[in-house]
Design a protein around this motif. Structure first.
Motif, short mmCIF file in Angstrom:
data_model
loop_
_atom_site.label_atom_id
_atom_site.label_comp_id
_atom_site.label_asym_id
_atom_site.label_seq_id
_atom_site.Cartn_x
_atom_site.Cartn_y
_atom_site.Cartn_z
N THR A 56 0.83 -1.20 0.00
CA THR A 56 0.00 0.00 0.00
C THR A 56 0.86 1.25 0.00
O THR A 56 0.60 2.21 -0.73
N THR A 57 1.91 1.25 0.81
CA THR A 57 2.78 2.43 0.86
C THR A 57 3.49 2.64 -0.47
O THR A 57 3.69 3.77 -0.92
N LEU A 58 3.89 1.53 -1.13
CA LEU A 58 4.58 1.64 -2.40
C LEU A 58 3.64 1.93 -3.56
O LEU A 58 4.08 2.25 -4.66
N SER A 59 2.33 1.81 -3.32
CA SER A 59 1.35 2.13 -4.35
C SER A 59 1.00 3.61 -4.36
O SER A 59 0.35 4.09 -5.29
N ASP A 60 1.45 4.31 -3.34
CA ASP A 60 1.16 5.75 -3.24
C ASP A 60 2.12 6.51 -4.16
O ASP A 60 3.34 6.38 -4.03
N PRO A 61 1.60 7.31 -5.10
CA PRO A 61 2.48 8.04 -6.04
C PRO A 61 3.50 8.93 -5.32
O PRO A 61 4.65 9.03 -5.76
N THR A 62 3.07 9.59 -4.23
CA THR A 62 4.00 10.47 -3.51
C THR A 62 5.15 9.67 -2.91
O THR A 62 6.31 10.09 -2.96
N ASN A 63 4.82 8.51 -2.36
CA ASN A 63 5.87 7.68 -1.76
C ASN A 63 6.87 7.20 -2.80
O ASN A 63 8.08 7.15 -2.54
N ILE A 64 6.38 6.84 -3.97
CA ILE A 64 7.28 6.40 -5.03
C ILE A 64 8.21 7.54 -5.46
O ILE A 64 9.39 7.33 -5.76
N LYS A 65 7.68 8.75 -5.51
CA LYS A 65 8.53 9.91 -5.83
C LYS A 65 9.65 10.06 -4.82
O LYS A 65 10.81 10.35 -5.17
#
Length: 471
Positions: A56-65
């Motif tokens: 879930t955390t890695l699916s967040d666009p901001t987190n990936i940035k």
């Protein structure tokens, strides 16, 4: 599962294991597993849920940035390492240093070229500083302390172009997500810089040390000289071939100024496109996470071409890009686990529990000071600014909301507590690396730093109490 004391268990596990093992990552893994098991009330389902939190955390666009920024930034630093830029600059300026004040001034003078990452800064200028200390017979502890202050206390106060910024903004964003504050996460982060009283106090102490004359090197310093054939910092992963790199100052100056200029320009342009009329409005309205990633990506591409034109070996550039990025994987793993742990704690009712218990009797004006003191103690034992921030940001924001304390002031206190631990702890990378490079006894050096840092800590605590009363 509202008002549940069980929500504290994952954090107690993380803090306890970090103090015991002197490393925060194992505690984060176990804390996440235990939190997920408590959420599902089943061992197998809890294990699966912990993976779900990570996904879930890695699916967040901001987190990936954020993750992308950290890896690419680390790769850029790796390329600059092998290019020999700062080595050339420090060797040139080192020939002109004749006094203690000049040496301490040199430490501050190199800051604009080495501010991106603490370890990068210390590793690059430390060996040059060491040779100058020997030549002038100065106090290693004072010089080392000035180097560490000019590193940790300055980098945490910079709003762009450092490895810290993306991590710090992401923690703030996670803490205020869902709250109607009328401010973006980057705006809260910018305001919190003004309230990082510990870093500001230590910065002033460092400047005073630079200007204040001292005696020649003491006997205790002389007794701390050690064999130089094998250093601890070599065992920490610093490559010995860097000592053979040809000094080329422009290989650092050009990428650094390009990165800084692009970061500021793109923040302004992005904010202006959203209707901002002033620089502060632009910085607060811009998508800082994407802008920083874009700036470092453009700089990386330009730097790669620049180095090839300047006849740097292609295979060396590529190897050190991946090596630099891989050195950031511990920080990236830490960040992902903190995000996942926060998700499990929230499902256990962490924020609601804090609001209904500690938040019900702690005076609002004491909240920032309390967070700073507790966070500093934990930070000292674990030696990680990032770990301390990750642990205390959810707690700090939850307490600020429940007690009515200023969120920017409390966020500043969280960042200050991490800065205290990173600068003072004998387990901190900064302390270990500086002591190793300058041939200082680690325990004695950490004790020396603790005495000086305590002054900054007391000043910061007083300012947080005063700020809590006024804001």
């Amino acid at each position: 599962m509202e008002h549940s004391w069980l929500s504290l268990i994952p954090f107690f596990i993380v803090i306890g294991m970090a103090i015991w093992l002197k490393d925060i990552l194992p505690g984060l893994v176990l804390g996440l597993l235990v939190g997920a098991i408590l959420v599902t009330s089943d061992l197998l389902a809890g294990t699966q849920q912990s993976i779900t939190y990570i996904v879930t955390t890695l699916s967040d666009p901001t987190n990936i940035k954020i993750v992308s920024f950290l890896y690419v930034f680390g790769g850029l630093v790796g390329m600059m390492n092998i290019a020999g830029g700062i080595k050339g600059f420090t060797e040139w300026i080192g020939e002109k240093i004749k006094s203690e004040r000049g040496l301490l001034g040199l430490i501050w003078l190199t800051l604009p070229f080495t501010f991106m990452m603490p370890m990068f800064r210390i590793m690059m200028i430390g060996p040059i500083i060491k040779q100058l200390i020997k030549k002038m017979n100065l106090s290693k502890q004072k010089v080392g302390m000035t180097l560490d202050i000019s590193t940790e206390s300055v980098i945490v106060l910079l709003p762009v172009a450092t490895a810290f910024v993306g991590f710090m903004v992401s923690l703030v964003e996670g803490g205020i997500k869902g709250l109607d504050l009328g401010m973006s996460a980057y705006e809260v982060f910018l305001l919190s810089i003004l309230f990082n009283f510990y870093a500001i106090a230590m910065l002033l102490i460092g400047i005073m040390q630079t200007l204040w004359p001292s005696k020649k090197k003491s006997n205790s310093d002389k007794n701390q000289d050690q064999e130089e054939n094998e250093h601890e910092f070599h065992r920490m992963g610093i490559k010995k071939e860097l000592s053979l790199v040809k000094a080329q100052p422009w290989n650092l100056i050009v990428p650094v100024f390009l990165l800084l200029g692009l970061s500021l320009y793109l923040l302004w342009e992005d904010g202006k496109s959203l209707g901002a009329e002033t620089v502060f409005e632009a910085f607060s309205m811009a998508d800082a996470t994407f802008v920083m990633l874009l700036a470092v990506f453009i700089t990386l591409v330009f730097t790669f071409v620049f180095y090839v034109i300047r006849k740097q070996k292609l295979h060396e550039i590529m190897y050190h890009f991946y090596d630099g990025g891989n050195q950031m994987m511990q920080a990236i793993s830490l960040l992902i686990l903190i995000w996942a742990l926060t998700l499990s704690a929230e499902e256990l009712g962490f924020s609601v529990f804090i609001s209904s218990t500690l938040g019900s009797f702690l005076p609002g004006f004491l909240t920032p000071a309390t967070i700073f003191i507790i966070g500093s103690v934990v930070g000292y034992f674990i030696g990680s600014s990032w770990g301390t921030w990750g642990l205390f940001m959810p707690l700090g924001i939850a307490l600020a909301l429940s007690t009515g304390a200023s969120i920017p002031l409390t966020v500043g206190a969280v960042f200050a507590s991490g800065a205290f631990g990173a600068l003072t702890s004998p387990l901190g990378d900064t302390t270990i690396t500086t002591a190793s490079i300058l041939d200082l006894d680690l325990v004695d050096y950490a004790q020396y730093k603790l005495k000086v840092s305590t002054i900054g800590g007391i000043l910061a605590t007083a300012l947080y109490i005063a700020g809590g009363l006024m804001i």
